[in-house]
Design an enzyme around this catalytic site. Structure first.
Site, PDB file in Angstrom:
ATOM      1  N   ASN A 132     123.383 -43.951 122.303  1.00 22.82           N
ATOM      2  CA  ASN A 132     124.312 -44.296 123.376  1.00 22.82           C
ATOM      3  C   ASN A 132     123.521 -44.477 124.673  1.00 22.82           C
ATOM      4  OD1 ASN A 132     126.352 -44.526 125.270  1.00 22.82           O
ATOM      5  ND2 ASN A 132     127.598 -42.893 124.389  1.00 22.82           N
ATOM      6  N   TYR A 172     123.215 -39.823 132.387  1.00 25.11           N
ATOM      7  CA  TYR A 172     122.786 -38.434 132.526  1.00 25.11           C
ATOM      8  C   TYR A 172     121.376 -38.329 133.097  1.00 25.11           C
ATOM      9  CZ  TYR A 172     127.084 -37.249 130.195  1.00 25.11           C
ATOM     10  OH  TYR A 172     128.413 -37.117 129.890  1.00 25.11           O
ATOM     11  N   ILE A 184     132.639 -36.557 128.363  1.00 28.70           N
ATOM     12  CA  ILE A 184     133.113 -37.398 129.459  1.00 28.70           C
ATOM     13  C   ILE A 184     133.328 -38.755 128.808  1.00 28.70           C
ATOM     14  CG2 ILE A 184     132.608 -38.597 131.619  1.00 28.70           C
ATOM     15  CD1 ILE A 184     130.913 -36.263 132.510  1.00 28.70           C
ATOM     16  N   TYR A 185     134.586 -39.140 128.659  1.00 31.13           N
ATOM     17  CA  TYR A 185     134.919 -40.416 128.034  1.00 31.13           C
ATOM     18  C   TYR A 185     135.812 -41.215 128.974  1.00 31.13           C
ATOM     19  CZ  TYR A 185     132.869 -39.287 123.539  1.00 31.13           C
ATOM     20  OH  TYR A 185     131.983 -38.991 122.541  1.00 31.13           O
ATOM     21  N   LYS A 213     120.076 -40.412 135.231  1.00 34.63           N
ATOM     22  CA  LYS A 213     120.274 -40.707 136.654  1.00 34.63           C
ATOM     23  C   LYS A 213     120.753 -39.461 137.405  1.00 34.63           C
ATOM     24  CE  LYS A 213     124.047 -42.540 138.171  1.00 34.63           C
ATOM     25  NZ  LYS A 213     125.230 -43.280 138.434  1.00 34.63           N
TER      26      LYS A 213
END
Length: 180
Positions: free
Chosen positions: A135, A142, A96-97, A144
């Site tokens: 990161n 993630y 997911i970017y 959360k």
């Protein structure tokens, strides 16, 4: 902000996929990696040949997030043999970017939700991913969303070996959800 639209990537979108892939990866990691390693990774991982092969893999899917008709992010998911670590009854969120200008604007959440919706559609019982251990923004995202660490694996960026934390989230059985 305008509405976020999610669209499946097709083979006719290869240049758009290459652009968003290279741009988002560069924005995310250029500051903390050498120019040579970044150049090598961007050329090899986002070559037309590699992206075509990934798009043609029946066990992988890509989705764009669009705002105002412009591609601002993308998602790649894998199942079965396409997963980087083979797991039964699982879906891997490989990428997911999101362009930096759209961080904090619910774009990643929309792509994440698309992955979860697909996981329920294909009735897997877990979703997993690997995220670079340094990161912190992605790790918070993630966590959360209910992911917990379960291991590590190596990720090569050029000649630099980096460590990804493996994280997973169990999904309740679809029948249990209907009963509640």
């Amino acid at each position: 902000m305008e509405q976020i639209t999610i669209e499946k990537v097709t083979s006719t979108d290869i240049i758009k996929l290459q652009e968003i892939g290279r741009n988002t990866f560069f924005e995310a990691f250029a500051e903390v990696n050498t120019e040579e390693n970044m150049k090598d990774y961007l050329e090899n991982s986002f070559s037309e040949e590699k992206l075509k092969a990934e798009l043609n893999n029946k066990n992988s899917q890509f989705y764009f997030a669009l705002v105002g008709g412009n591609v601002v992010a993308y998602l790649k998911i894998n199942v079965g043999e396409a997963q980087n670590e083979k797991m039964d009854n699982a879906l891997e969120i490989e990428r997911i970017y999101v362009l930096k200008a759209f961080h904090g604007k619910k774009v990643a959440q929309a792509l994440y939700q698309k992955a979860i919706d697909i996981a329920y559609q294909i009735q897997v019982n877990k979703v997993w991913l690997g995220v670079w251990e340094e990161n912190s923004r992605a790790l918070r995202f993630y966590e959360k969303n209910g992911f917990t660490p379960f291991g590590k694996h190596s990720f090569w960026l050029g000649n630099d070996e980096q460590t990804d934390l493996l994280m997973k989230k169990a999904l309740p059985n679809i029948n249990e959800l209907k009963a509640s």
